[in-house]
Scaffold this motif. Structure first.
Motif, mmCIF file in Angstrom:
data_model
loop_
_atom_site.group_PDB
_atom_site.id
_atom_site.type_symbol
_atom_site.label_atom_id
_atom_site.label_comp_id
_atom_site.label_asym_id
_atom_site.label_seq_id
_atom_site.Cartn_x
_atom_site.Cartn_y
_atom_site.Cartn_z
ATOM 1 N N VAL A 1 62.488 5.081 71.570
ATOM 2 C CA VAL A 1 62.989 4.562 70.299
ATOM 3 C C VAL A 1 63.458 5.701 69.399
ATOM 4 N N ILE A 2 62.665 6.755 69.301
ATOM 5 C CA ILE A 2 63.032 7.881 68.430
ATOM 6 C C ILE A 2 64.309 8.555 68.910
ATOM 7 N N LEU A 3 64.419 8.833 70.196
ATOM 8 C CA LEU A 3 65.598 9.536 70.713
ATOM 9 C C LEU A 3 66.864 8.679 70.656
ATOM 10 N N ILE A 4 66.744 7.389 70.908
ATOM 11 C CA ILE A 4 67.925 6.518 70.825
ATOM 12 C C ILE A 4 68.378 6.382 69.376
ATOM 13 N N VAL A 5 67.443 6.233 68.451
ATOM 14 C CA VAL A 5 67.807 6.134 67.032
ATOM 15 C C VAL A 5 68.440 7.435 66.552
ATOM 16 N N LEU A 6 67.866 8.568 66.932
ATOM 17 C CA LEU A 6 68.461 9.855 66.559
ATOM 18 C C LEU A 6 69.867 10.010 67.136
ATOM 19 N N GLN A 7 70.035 9.610 68.392
ATOM 20 C CA GLN A 7 71.341 9.725 69.026
ATOM 21 C C GLN A 7 72.362 8.832 68.336
ATOM 22 N N ALA A 8 71.980 7.589 68.070
ATOM 23 C CA ALA A 8 72.925 6.631 67.497
ATOM 24 C C ALA A 8 73.212 6.902 66.022
ATOM 25 N N ALA A 9 72.216 7.365 65.296
ATOM 26 C CA ALA A 9 72.396 7.545 63.855
ATOM 27 C C ALA A 9 72.889 8.939 63.476
ATOM 28 N N PRO B 1 76.722 16.454 71.410
ATOM 29 C CA PRO B 1 75.379 16.562 71.998
ATOM 30 C C PRO B 1 74.834 15.195 72.413
ATOM 31 N N PHE B 2 74.080 15.187 73.493
ATOM 32 C CA PHE B 2 73.422 13.975 73.974
ATOM 33 C C PHE B 2 71.945 14.254 74.243
ATOM 34 N N PRO B 3 71.159 14.528 73.208
ATOM 35 C CA PRO B 3 69.743 14.833 73.447
ATOM 36 C C PRO B 3 68.894 13.632 73.834
ATOM 37 N N ILE C 1 75.959 22.988 76.712
ATOM 38 C CA ILE C 1 75.248 24.048 75.979
ATOM 39 C C ILE C 1 74.636 23.491 74.697
ATOM 40 N N PHE C 2 75.405 22.701 73.971
ATOM 41 C CA PHE C 2 74.934 22.080 72.738
ATOM 42 C C PHE C 2 73.723 21.187 73.009
ATOM 43 N N THR C 3 73.798 20.382 74.060
ATOM 44 C CA THR C 3 72.711 19.470 74.412
ATOM 45 C C THR C 3 71.474 20.243 74.859
ATOM 46 N N ILE C 4 71.649 21.273 75.678
ATOM 47 C CA ILE C 4 70.516 22.075 76.155
ATOM 48 C C ILE C 4 69.809 22.742 74.993
ATOM 49 N N LEU C 5 70.558 23.281 74.051
ATOM 50 C CA LEU C 5 69.936 23.913 72.888
ATOM 51 C C LEU C 5 69.154 22.905 72.044
#
Length: 175
Positions: A13-21, A34-36, A152-156
């Motif tokens: 829930v936290i990662l999907i909300v962070l990704q979407a918002a 980035p796609f964390p 690179i952005f995602t890994i960081l």
């Protein structure tokens, strides 16, 4: 076991909300995004059955596709990431550890293993997203540059998030 399921639901829930918002609108000149959220797939327990892993990966990607208005791009990339995860775990983890439900995190596996795991996995995910989304080889250099910069952005970001939740493993010896 119930604690592991609860942690993974909260993490999802936290990662999907962070990704979407937050991360959906973040980018570098429309080249690197980035796609964390894939950290959720990376941190799933090691002993998860393959069918359940593929189902979780597909549903994670489908959830993100709903936010991004893409038709199966992230679902396909997450399923490919699940396939990579299975192969990588079989090659790098001992057999007795493969059936346990430990989380393959920075504190459990060490920096070298974890960095290799997320670097290759992120690159596999980004290549899949890029080529499924574009579905053309016309601007291959632009696509590869975007893929590498997004990786690179995602890994960081994944390393930053992993360091924020890093817990030092207790090394208590039994006498």
């Amino acid at each position: 076991m119930g604690k592991v399921i609860l942690y993974n639901i909260i993490r999802f829930v936290i990662l999907i909300v962070l990704q979407a918002a937050l991360f959906k609108n973040m980018g570098y000149y429309n080249l690197a995004t980035p796609f964390p959220y894939i950290l959720f797939i990376f941190l799933l327990p090691v002993g998860l059955p393959n069918l359940l892993l593929f189902l979780i990966c597909f549903l994670t990607g489908l959830t993100l596709d709903a936010f991004y208005d893409s038709i199966g791009v992230h679902a396909a990339a997450c399923v490919v990431l699940g396939l990579f995860r299975i192969s990588f775990m079989r090659v790098t983890i001992e057999v007795d550890m493969q059936n346990s439900f430990i989380t393959p995190s920075l504190s459990e596996m060490g920096i070298k293993w974890f960095l290799t795991y997320i670097s290759i996995g992120t690159l596999v995910h980004q290549i899949t997203v890029s080529f499924v989304e574009i579905f053309s080889f016309t601007n291959i250099l632009y696509t590869l540059a975007g893929t590498i910069m997004s990786s690179i952005f995602t890994i960081l970001l994944i390393l930053l998030l992993s360091l924020l939740i890093y817990r030092k493993k207790s090394r208590v010896s039994n006498f």
